[in-house]
Design a protein around this motif. Structure first.
Motif, PDB file in Angstrom:
ATOM      1  N   PRO A  13       0.858  -1.185   0.000  1.00 29.77           N
ATOM      2  CA  PRO A  13       0.000   0.000   0.000  1.00 29.77           C
ATOM      3  C   PRO A  13       0.899   1.241   0.000  1.00 29.77           C
ATOM      4  CG  PRO A  13      -0.060  -1.095   2.141  1.00 29.77           C
ATOM      5  CD  PRO A  13       0.810  -1.912   1.243  1.00 29.77           C
ATOM      6  N   THR A  14       0.971   1.903  -1.121  1.00 33.57           N
ATOM      7  CA  THR A  14       1.947   2.982  -1.321  1.00 33.57           C
ATOM      8  C   THR A  14       1.707   4.196  -0.440  1.00 33.57           C
ATOM      9  OG1 THR A  14       0.635   3.769  -3.190  1.00 33.57           O
ATOM     10  CG2 THR A  14       2.489   2.289  -3.676  1.00 33.57           C
ATOM     11  N   ASP A  15       0.525   4.319   0.143  1.00 36.43           N
ATOM     12  CA  ASP A  15       0.241   5.459   1.010  1.00 36.43           C
ATOM     13  C   ASP A  15       0.411   5.126   2.492  1.00 36.43           C
ATOM     14  OD1 ASP A  15      -1.924   3.745   0.711  1.00 36.43           O
ATOM     15  OD2 ASP A  15      -3.429   5.322   0.651  1.00 36.43           O
ATOM     16  N   LEU A  16       0.994   3.975   2.782  1.00 40.18           N
ATOM     17  CA  LEU A  16       1.254   3.568   4.160  1.00 40.18           C
ATOM     18  C   LEU A  16       2.724   3.175   4.319  1.00 40.18           C
ATOM     19  CD1 LEU A  16      -1.946   1.457   4.855  1.00 40.18           C
ATOM     20  CD2 LEU A  16      -1.451   3.767   5.637  1.00 40.18           C
ATOM     21  N   PRO A  17       3.250   3.237   5.550  1.00 41.96           N
ATOM     22  CA  PRO A  17       4.684   2.989   5.750  1.00 41.96           C
ATOM     23  C   PRO A  17       5.062   1.520   5.949  1.00 41.96           C
ATOM     24  CG  PRO A  17       3.725   3.721   7.800  1.00 41.96           C
ATOM     25  CD  PRO A  17       2.613   3.763   6.757  1.00 41.96           C
ATOM     26  N   PHE A  18       4.302   0.609   5.394  1.00 45.42           N
ATOM     27  CA  PHE A  18       4.630  -0.806   5.540  1.00 45.42           C
ATOM     28  C   PHE A  18       4.237  -1.565   4.289  1.00 45.42           C
ATOM     29  CE2 PHE A  18       0.369  -0.297   7.349  1.00 45.42           C
ATOM     30  CZ  PHE A  18      -0.349  -1.265   6.658  1.00 45.42           C
ATOM     31  N   ALA A  19       4.728  -2.791   4.212  1.00 47.95           N
ATOM     32  CA  ALA A  19       4.366  -3.703   3.130  1.00 47.95           C
ATOM     33  C   ALA A  19       3.931  -5.019   3.764  1.00 47.95           C
ATOM     34  CB  ALA A  19       5.542  -3.922   2.193  1.00 47.95           C
ATOM     35  N   ILE A  20       3.199  -5.806   3.014  1.00 47.99           N
ATOM     36  CA  ILE A  20       2.700  -7.091   3.487  1.00 47.99           C
ATOM     37  C   ILE A  20       3.301  -8.174   2.600  1.00 47.99           C
ATOM     38  CG2 ILE A  20       0.644  -8.515   3.840  1.00 47.99           C
ATOM     39  CD1 ILE A  20      -0.886  -5.734   3.954  1.00 47.99           C
ATOM     40  N   LEU A  21       3.925  -9.157   3.230  1.00 49.45           N
ATOM     41  CA  LEU A  21       4.451 -10.300   2.501  1.00 49.45           C
ATOM     42  C   LEU A  21       3.482 -11.453   2.706  1.00 49.45           C
ATOM     43  CD1 LEU A  21       6.669 -11.731   0.855  1.00 49.45           C
ATOM     44  CD2 LEU A  21       7.743 -12.306   3.050  1.00 49.45           C
ATOM     45  N   LEU A  22       2.912 -11.945   1.621  1.00 50.39           N
ATOM     46  CA  LEU A  22       1.959 -13.043   1.655  1.00 50.39           C
ATOM     47  C   LEU A  22       2.616 -14.268   1.049  1.00 50.39           C
ATOM     48  CD1 LEU A  22      -0.890 -14.252   1.991  1.00 50.39           C
ATOM     49  CD2 LEU A  22      -1.454 -13.274  -0.239  1.00 50.39           C
ATOM     50  N   GLU A  23       2.620 -15.347   1.821  1.00 50.92           N
ATOM     51  CA  GLU A  23       3.153 -16.624   1.349  1.00 50.92           C
ATOM     52  C   GLU A  23       2.030 -17.666   1.462  1.00 50.92           C
ATOM     53  OE1 GLU A  23       7.503 -17.261   2.542  1.00 50.92           O
ATOM     54  OE2 GLU A  23       6.705 -15.993   4.151  1.00 50.92           O
ATOM     55  N   PRO A  24       1.378 -18.019   0.344  1.00 49.26           N
ATOM     56  CA  PRO A  24       0.265 -18.976   0.398  1.00 49.26           C
ATOM     57  C   PRO A  24       0.668 -20.360   0.898  1.00 49.26           C
ATOM     58  CG  PRO A  24       0.268 -17.790  -1.678  1.00 49.26           C
ATOM     59  CD  PRO A  24       1.554 -17.455  -0.981  1.00 49.26           C
ATOM     60  N   ASN A  25       1.898 -20.785   0.656  1.00 45.07           N
ATOM     61  CA  ASN A  25       2.418 -22.076   1.130  1.00 45.07           C
ATOM     62  C   ASN A  25       1.487 -23.243   0.841  1.00 45.07           C
ATOM     63  OD1 ASN A  25       4.901 -21.157   2.173  1.00 45.07           O
ATOM     64  ND2 ASN A  25       3.865 -20.413   4.001  1.00 45.07           N
ATOM     65  N   GLY A  26       0.878 -23.237  -0.321  1.00 44.66           N
ATOM     66  CA  GLY A  26       0.036 -24.354  -0.730  1.00 44.66           C
ATOM     67  C   GLY A  26      -1.140 -24.621   0.177  1.00 44.66           C
ATOM     68  N   GLY A  27      -1.696 -23.603   0.799  1.00 44.83           N
ATOM     69  CA  GLY A  27      -2.866 -23.770   1.648  1.00 44.83           C
ATOM     70  C   GLY A  27      -2.596 -23.531   3.124  1.00 44.83           C
ATOM     71  N   ALA A  28      -1.344 -23.325   3.498  1.00 40.36           N
ATOM     72  CA  ALA A  28      -0.990 -22.994   4.889  1.00 40.36           C
ATOM     73  C   ALA A  28      -0.356 -21.607   4.868  1.00 40.36           C
ATOM     74  CB  ALA A  28      -0.025 -24.034   5.453  1.00 40.36           C
ATOM     75  N   PRO A  29      -1.172 -20.573   4.628  1.00 42.73           N
ATOM     76  CA  PRO A  29      -0.623 -19.235   4.377  1.00 42.73           C
ATOM     77  C   PRO A  29       0.073 -18.604   5.581  1.00 42.73           C
ATOM     78  CG  PRO A  29      -2.992 -19.135   4.588  1.00 42.73           C
ATOM     79  CD  PRO A  29      -2.622 -20.590   4.621  1.00 42.73           C
ATOM     80  N   LYS A  30       1.055 -17.762   5.256  1.00 45.59           N
ATOM     81  CA  LYS A  30       1.746 -16.945   6.244  1.00 45.59           C
ATOM     82  C   LYS A  30       1.668 -15.505   5.757  1.00 45.59           C
ATOM     83  CE  LYS A  30       5.136 -20.385   7.670  1.00 45.59           C
ATOM     84  NZ  LYS A  30       6.568 -20.672   7.765  1.00 45.59           N
ATOM     85  N   VAL A  31       1.444 -14.596   6.696  1.00 50.93           N
ATOM     86  CA  VAL A  31       1.378 -13.174   6.378  1.00 50.93           C
ATOM     87  C   VAL A  31       2.336 -12.452   7.310  1.00 50.93           C
ATOM     88  CG1 VAL A  31      -0.094 -11.135   6.295  1.00 50.93           C
ATOM     89  CG2 VAL A  31      -1.028 -13.363   5.662  1.00 50.93           C
ATOM     90  N   HIS A  32       3.190 -11.620   6.732  1.00 52.53           N
ATOM     91  CA  HIS A  32       4.133 -10.820   7.502  1.00 52.53           C
ATOM     92  C   HIS A  32       3.928  -9.358   7.137  1.00 52.53           C
ATOM     93  CE1 HIS A  32       6.393 -14.535   8.300  1.00 52.53           C
ATOM     94  NE2 HIS A  32       6.212 -14.810   7.020  1.00 52.53           N
ATOM     95  N   VAL A  33       3.864  -8.502   8.126  1.00 52.46           N
ATOM     96  CA  VAL A  33       3.795  -7.065   7.901  1.00 52.46           C
ATOM     97  C   VAL A  33       5.136  -6.504   8.339  1.00 52.46           C
ATOM     98  CG1 VAL A  33       2.626  -4.914   8.504  1.00 52.46           C
ATOM     99  CG2 VAL A  33       1.316  -7.039   8.318  1.00 52.46           C
ATOM    100  N   THR A  34       5.740  -5.685   7.473  1.00 44.44           N
ATOM    101  CA  THR A  34       7.071  -5.191   7.768  1.00 44.44           C
ATOM    102  C   THR A  34       7.258  -3.755   7.298  1.00 44.44           C
ATOM    103  OG1 THR A  34       9.434  -5.604   7.433  1.00 44.44           O
ATOM    104  CG2 THR A  34       7.972  -6.190   5.626  1.00 44.44           C
ATOM    105  N   ARG A  35       8.082  -3.025   8.007  1.00 48.92           N
ATOM    106  CA  ARG A  35       8.451  -1.670   7.593  1.00 48.92           C
ATOM    107  C   ARG A  35       9.693  -1.710   6.705  1.00 48.92           C
ATOM    108  NH1 ARG A  35       6.721   3.019  10.476  1.00 48.92           N
ATOM    109  NH2 ARG A  35       5.070   2.455  11.894  1.00 48.92           N
ATOM    110  N   ARG A  36      10.385  -2.820   6.725  1.00 54.52           N
ATOM    111  CA  ARG A  36      11.593  -2.961   5.917  1.00 54.52           C
ATOM    112  C   ARG A  36      11.233  -3.290   4.465  1.00 54.52           C
ATOM    113  NH1 ARG A  36      13.886  -7.516   9.640  1.00 54.52           N
ATOM    114  NH2 ARG A  36      12.427  -8.477   8.252  1.00 54.52           N
ATOM    115  N   ALA A  37      12.193  -3.034   3.589  1.00 48.90           N
ATOM    116  CA  ALA A  37      11.999  -3.429   2.192  1.00 48.90           C
ATOM    117  C   ALA A  37      11.943  -4.953   2.154  1.00 48.90           C
ATOM    118  CB  ALA A  37      13.140  -2.912   1.334  1.00 48.90           C
TER     119      ALA A  37
END
Length: 132
Positions: A13-37
């Motif tokens: 989201p370009t208007d917010l100071p973070f990014a979201i990394l989504l890893e679907p992992n074949g049905g066992a998803p992981k979501v990470h929110v980070t301020r880093r690149a």
């Protein structure tokens, strides 16, 4: 998501100071929110309003892309697979949050509706209307 079920997706989201990394992992998803690149196989960037509107089906992803309100980098096939999976799931983030909030569900739904009305940001899936 087929062959793309183990890819890494950066939602930015370009208007917010973070990014979201989504890893679907074949049905066992992981979501990470980070301020880093963060890097992934595909990056989808746009305003929070555009990203949420696309998730809820209020905005057309192709129209957002061609109007340059949405940018896709990296593996565009993976990005398209994610978009199709999200479309098929017919997500409604406000309903999901309310479902998880137990006895606070009803007040939370009212807060989401008010926030959506005041900001114009799609926080829920538009109600289906039947054409006669």
């Amino acid at each position: 998501m087929g062959e793309h079920a183990h890819k890494r997706y950066v939602l930015d989201p370009t208007d917010l100071p973070f990014a979201i990394l989504l890893e679907p992992n074949g049905g066992a998803p992981k979501v990470h929110v980070t301020r880093r690149a963060v890097t992934g196989d595909a990056r989808i960037a746009g305003s929070l309003a555009a990203l949420l509107g696309m998730v809820h089906g209020a905005y057309d992803g192709d129209a957002l892309f061609f109007s340059r309100d949405l940018m896709v980098e990296g593996d565009t096939g993976a990005a398209l697979a994610l978009r199709n999976a999200v479309d098929d799931a017919e997500l409604d983030l406000s309903q999901e949050a309310a479902r998880l909030s137990g006895p606070l569900a009803r007040p939370l739904q009212k807060i989401f509706a008010l926030a959506e009305q005041r900001t114009g940001v799609s926080l829920s899936r538009p109600e289906e209307t039947t054409a006669w």
